[in-house]
Design a protein around this motif. Sequence first.
Motif: not given
Lengths: 510, 88
Positions: B9-10, B48-56, B73-77
Amino acid sequence: MTMAATTFASDPRSMLQSIHAGFSGVDTPAYRTAVGDLSFAKLHDASAALAERLMTMDAGQNRHPVLIWGHKDLPYMVAYWACLLAGMPLVPVEPETPVDRLCQIAEVCQADIILDATIDAPFIDILSVPGLPVLDIDVNAVPLASVTVPDFAADDVAYIMFSSGTLGQPKGIQVTYTNLADFVDWLPELLPETDHAGVTGNIRHCFDVSLFELWMSWTRRAPITALDHADFANSTGYIARLANDGVTLSVSTPSITRLLLKNKRYNGDVLPQMRAFVFCGEPLTKAIVAELFTRFPGCRVVNTYGPTECTVAVTSVDITAAHLTAEEDIPIGTPRHGVMVYTANDTSCGEMMIAGKCVAKGYFGLPEKQAHAFPFTQTYRSGDWAAVDAQGQWTFQGRMDREVKIQGVRIDLNDIEAHIRKQEGVEDVVVEPYMLRGEPRALNAFVIGDASDETLASLAQTLASELPPYLVPRFWYSGFVTVLNNNSKIDRSHLHDAVKTAAFKHVHTA
Amino acid sequence: MSTQIEAQVIVSIVELLEMEDSSAITLATKIEGDLGIDSGLLLELFMMLEENVANLEIDPAELRPEEFETVGSFAKMIATCVKGTVAA
């Protein structure tokens, strides 16, 4: 089958009458939101009924302008057509407009009615504006009789768009029925495909680029699939609605499409019906076009250009692969029928002057601005620098003043600075666009004067209560080292350091 | 696992806002209040996160900005949107 070669512009009143009559009894949707549809038949009846109501009121007899308060709900379309049918200039106002500014707008254009085109409880403050009665809209209403559009003169005003101006009175741009009809006459030439079965509803109705969407929908009796801007982060949901509704035509600013392209679902497999993309409102970039060519093979990409003062758009061009490999920026195209474009210095590069039936009536009560911007009959001085090639193809080169566009909205940085400078404790201020990946995305304000986090927050708060949200800087800085340039003014080129060195910072959230 | 999401996320925020590095971002940093991430930028961040994190797989309709205030809290979500288990 084509009718005789009469144009709408020669008789705008019969244009309105015939397009409206064409809605009668048509049960297919005209406007689709995430919560429901409005059919053409209902749009026909409810707008005629509301026009009847308006015409019996004093404001209707006097043909005073009507404020339409709303965003993208079904009653908006009813309000829009009621004003057109009643011959009353319509003035779109977004719900986040501060009450003070709403009052200013009403005063400037002498509007004395607000149509509440929202479906939620209306923003409570608008009910308390003295002398501005709020009328509700019944989308199920039926008229007592068939409605007759009143006679009007060629230069009677169809709509008024208010733009940037933060100082003194807001700048209201008056566009006539003749200007409007002349624009509608252009649409079959610009988009001759006969099979447009659905149109996006990307653009806010207070921004005249929305007229592409509205009049394509109304002249083809194709539905608009409306995008609620509060729901922007949910592009997946909007793309699914575009697919479900079989939308064939996208009208958008480059900013909106850039956001949609962030979603990998925005492609020709998910949206197989999509045929054409029309752009207006900002410079179109090669990156966006290249991405569209890849994701939507075979689709047309059309770039257009025009200031609100010249009725939506005045030039257009189909973008080809050759434009992408050319050295020059994407062109804005050649003038539409009846429009003349030339440079103020009569050379191939200079300030664009625009002449013809497209040129609007101009500003409300701003004689100096009017004289400067409309120097000759039916002629507008654009303030845009442009170049024309041997084939008559124009390319936009930039603004001559400090106007920037964020999400397609015109923002005069000088104007915002002057507004902040008036506030207590502010010695000076510089407002600059907040840039990401080469695009302006928000505003930075660099304040010199009494500094603390609290004073920045209260400055932002004051501005937010006086100006529409897009004119309020998001990032506020003070307590930084100022470098002066040769003219003893703040050197703007050093301000990017201030972002890092500022002792005080405030982030304004809407 | 969740720390990996936090790091992603960061990293994604640094990329999104074209920041020089992540030194200005902690788990307590406010997504909108400190970083100025509006709904348009939030959408870009999701992608961007969908690109960077597998299975997201993020369904933005189910993630409302008011439900997460901070980077933490965003990362938790985001962690709840990862399908199945993520290999270490």
